[in-house]
Design a protein around this motif. Structure first.
Motif, PDB file in Angstrom:
ATOM      1  N   ASP A 150      -4.236  -0.602  -5.210  1.00  0.00           N
ATOM      2  CA  ASP A 150      -2.820  -0.791  -4.902  1.00  0.00           C
ATOM      3  C   ASP A 150      -2.561  -2.185  -4.330  1.00  0.00           C
ATOM      4  O   ASP A 150      -1.582  -2.842  -4.683  1.00  0.00           O
ATOM      5  CB  ASP A 150      -2.395   0.267  -3.881  1.00  0.00           C
ATOM      6  N   TYR A 173      -8.895   3.418  -4.027  1.00  0.00           N
ATOM      7  CA  TYR A 173      -7.513   3.732  -4.363  1.00  0.00           C
ATOM      8  C   TYR A 173      -6.568   2.752  -3.665  1.00  0.00           C
ATOM      9  O   TYR A 173      -5.642   2.191  -4.269  1.00  0.00           O
ATOM     10  CB  TYR A 173      -7.231   5.173  -3.943  1.00  0.00           C
ATOM     11  N   ALA A 184       0.815  -1.216   0.000  1.00  0.00           N
ATOM     12  CA  ALA A 184       0.000   0.000   0.000  1.00  0.00           C
ATOM     13  C   ALA A 184       0.849   1.267   0.000  1.00  0.00           C
ATOM     14  O   ALA A 184       0.321   2.375   0.180  1.00  0.00           O
ATOM     15  CB  ALA A 184      -0.931  -0.002   1.213  1.00  0.00           C
ATOM     16  N   ASP A 209       2.436   3.170  -2.242  1.00  0.00           N
ATOM     17  CA  ASP A 209       2.165   4.271  -3.183  1.00  0.00           C
ATOM     18  C   ASP A 209       0.907   5.037  -2.811  1.00  0.00           C
ATOM     19  O   ASP A 209       0.868   6.272  -2.870  1.00  0.00           O
ATOM     20  CB  ASP A 209       2.052   3.717  -4.600  1.00  0.00           C
ATOM     21  N   THR A 210      -0.142   4.309  -2.436  1.00  0.00           N
ATOM     22  CA  THR A 210      -1.395   4.971  -2.059  1.00  0.00           C
ATOM     23  C   THR A 210      -1.206   5.856  -0.841  1.00  0.00           C
ATOM     24  O   THR A 210      -1.617   7.030  -0.837  1.00  0.00           O
ATOM     25  CB  THR A 210      -2.479   3.928  -1.757  1.00  0.00           C
TER      26      THR A 210
END
Length: 543
Positions: A150, A146, A92, A94-95
């Motif tokens: 991911d 979102y 997770a 990047d999110t």
């Protein structure tokens, strides 16, 4: 992450069990690829204002956090989650890094980080054929999607289902609304690459028109072409002669020769006067129309619905039956990591699935077995719940609020869902019959799980509350028995007794968990009304 659950607790994976505790910790004890289907209705208060979620002043939000345990604020625990989730290689990462820019450190980011930790574990548990449904509302659904893209991969996204739960009223002042009414929840559906989707079909209102013919037995049927139309283009592999028939166009047949012969042997081929072959399709074999992602035919539970248990956020059984029918099969394992009052579990058992439910509320798990499953299914064993005095004492030390609710539940009363501003009342109930004296039918409970041995001041305050609310009786619950020489017994004695029928009961009595495990004793209370079946009691207890 640090967990408060007592050590040496058996949390091994066991189908058809309930688990008490944080689902994140419980799931870490289970092997990879062990669950077929997950439905989660995570903690979230859709009635919350944006100011609570977007603010970053934890001090100002303490009262809301105490009153609504499904609300999240930014603080030390959120910072710890942030460090963990933004570490190199985390699914997770990047999110969370993107959300750290906007909205930044806030209640919303705290909530998303809380969910991301648990979603990563759920992904690990899913089999290659598995699926997950996450129930949320419009306030955070886009952030959760979102995160799920991911964690589960955008290619595994299937639907954002909109459940039209009720007619929503617009927020505003008495003269003019400020927005449209909110009337739907969202259910995010992700499936692993090998998932076999069963689908859900609804009756076709135009079926009679689509099947205009009838045979000698009265079965309605329709004729559909067996030849591909010229506009479909050439299909050499389906160009063949069958029983002297050939499509005059190079587009060929719609089925293979083997399947065509099988249809003929089954009496499913019809020849027109011009000799054109058609396939016979019967209306009673039509599945109907594949349900789309807008669900408007399942109503929410209202106060008059017999299914309603009085539990907040309870979802209709039909909603979970639909989800599990679409994405699970008989004998498979269904997990609800935020199981609440157990709607998913009942739906799973009804459909022949194995089930597991996890919840941080002891009260919710007891409710499943004693109320929801009563007369329908055997009680499910509960892992992580007190089974002796030592484990009860550990619960009191590590999670006092859950200990209070569990202790109140043992008396037959309804635990208080509030953690603050409760006037020292941890539980309440309604007597089946009012006492002969001029008191109400209300009964109250207060729980003390600490090590203190003198409760004189606490008991005096509890007596004052009983008198102020004109309650019929009360129970003062402690972890260990109060010393026999304590002045609290004289204080309780001044309240006197109540009479119901031919029985007399002390208006205030004392009960300890240690006595419960040592001798099996419980408070001597008049029969109480079941608040989950009696609508009057639900109103009086503000359920």
């Amino acid at each position: 992450m640090h967990f408060n659950t007592p050590l040496a607790l058996d949390l091994a994976l066991a189908p058809n069990h309930l688990y008490y505790g944080d689902c994140l910790e419980v799931m870490t004890h289970w092997p990879d690829a062990s669950v077929d289907t997950i439905y989660g209705d995570p903690p979230f208060n859709s009635k919350a204002t944006y100011s609570i979620l977007w603010g970053n002043d934890a001090g100002k939000q303490k009262a809301q956090l105490d009153a609504f345990t499904d609300m999240w604020t930014w603080g030390a625990e959120a910072e710890e989650r942030l460090r963990h989730l933004t570490s190199e290689g985390h699914p997770a990462r990047d999110t969370i890094r993107a959300l750290l820019i906007k909205p930044g450190r806030s209640g919303m980011l705290a909530y998303v980080t809380y969910m991301a930790e648990r979603l990563v574990e759920m992904k690990r548990l899913l089999k290659p054929t598995g699926a997950i449904y996450l129930h949320c509302d419009g306030t955070a659904s886009h952030y959760l999607k979102y995160a799920m893209d991911d964690i589960f991969g955008p290619a595994n996204y299937r639907n954002e289902i909109a459940w039209h739960r009720t007619g929503g009223s617009a927020k505003g002042n008495q003269h003019k609304p400020r927005k449209f009414g909110a009337s739907k929840d969202y259910i995010l559906f992700y499936a692993m690459p090998k998932h076999q989707f069963n689908g859900v079909y609804v009756p076709d209102p135009d079926a009679a028109q689509r099947y205009p013919k009838g045979d000698e037995k009265g079965r309605r049927f329709a004729l559909t072409p067996l030849w591909r139309s010229a506009g479909m283009g050439p299909r050499p592999s389906l160009c063949y002669e069958w029983r002297g028939y050939t499509n005059p166009h190079p587009s060929g047949w719609r089925v293979t020769m083997e399947n065509l012969e099988q249809l003929y042997q089954q009496g499913r081929v019809y020849f027109s006067e011009k000799g054109t072959p058609y396939r016979i399709r019967y209306m009673d074999e039509d599945k109907g129309i594949l349900l789309d992602d807008m669900w408007t035919d399942i109503s929410p539970l209202t106060g008059k619905n017999k299914e309603r248990l009085g539990y907040p956020t309870q979802k209709p059984l039909a909603l979970l039956e639909r989800i599990l029918t679409a994405s699970s099969n008989a004998g498979e394992l269904v997990l609800d990591p935020f199981c609440g009052c157990g709607t998913t579990l009942e739906a799973g058992l009804k459909l022949g699935r194995q089930v597991i439910g996890i919840d941080v509320s002891v009260f919710a798990l007891e409710l499943i077995n004693t109320v929801r499953f009563a007369g329908k299914y055997p009680a499910l064993p509960i892992k992580g719940i007190p089974t002796d005095f030592d484990s009860a004492e550990r619960l009191a030390q590590t999670n006092p609020f859950q200990f209070e609710k569990w202790a109140v539940w043992q008396t037959g009363m309804m635990p208080n869902v509030r953690q603050t501003s409760d006037s020292g009342i941890d539980g309440q109930g309604i007597l089946g019959m009012s006492p002969e004296e001029d008191y109400t039918a209300l009964t109250l409970a207060q729980v003390k799980g600490g090590k203190q041995r003198s409760y004189v001041a606490d008991v005096e305050r509890f007596c004052y509350t009983l008198i102020e609310r004109n309650a019929a009786c009360g129970v003062f619950i402690t972890l260990r028995p109060i010393g026999k020489r304590s002045r609290v017994y004289a204080t309780a004695g001044r309240l006197g007794t109540i009479t119901i029928g031919n029985a007399t009961y002390p208006r205030l009595q004392f009960w300890s968990i240690q006595e419960f495990y040592a001798h099996g004793t419980r408070p001597k209370l008049p029969p109480l009304v079941d608040p989950y079946k009696d609508r009057t009691a639900q109103t009086l207890l503000d359920l």
